[in-house]
Motif scaffolding. Sequence first.
Motif: not given
Length: 224
Positions: A79-92
């Motif tokens: 259920g957390l599959a969409d929370k991967s940070l791999h190979l991208k930049v995410t503002e947190i």
Amino acid sequence: MSRHDRILFAGDPHGNFQPLITAVHKHRPEAVILLGDYDLAMPLDICLQEILALTEVWWIAGNHDFETPSKYKNLFHSGLADKSLHLKVTEISGLRIAGLGGIFLGRVWYPPQPPKWLSKQHFIQQQNITVKEANLPLKYLSAIWHDEFEALKKLRADILVSHEAPGSHRHGFSAISELAAAMGVRHVFHGHLHETYARTVKNSINVFGVANTSVVDLLGNPLE
């Protein structure tokens, strides 16, 4: 935005999520970032269901997460599959976080040696049988691929989280130090080597190793 515990970083749990759960209850961070090697016997969201209403959960994968089909499924199809940070930049929590999961694998690319395969497609094209990218062996899915690494270099971020270590550690890789410098990050947090430490690499980038089951804040301070 000055709270140093507004984002927490969790070292390899290897099945033990209690220190992270305890830290979330105590510090109430806006987000937690997991640095790989979960050894999941059940989906990640089930393991962390106690804190999902309290904080955001983000993650990168480690080498253990590709060891068996069930470990892989419990992470990448959770259920957390969409929370991967791999190979991208995410503002947190107001910071740009870049993610690099997986490990350097000799049969793919092991810096400072040149890559054996430039990309997954390059590898697939050289096989004697038809292989689709989605059906690559898990070992190959765990690898850091040269073309994806180079694409990540072109992005900008404040923090890099990786499973592999930069050149700050005797078992680390200067390639990750170069990645961090190219991206303009100020801090790197990594797991994998089961050691908590703080050092600097080129461009005065702060590197924080996070030991297995340990949790640290934005300054690399271990939390009780």
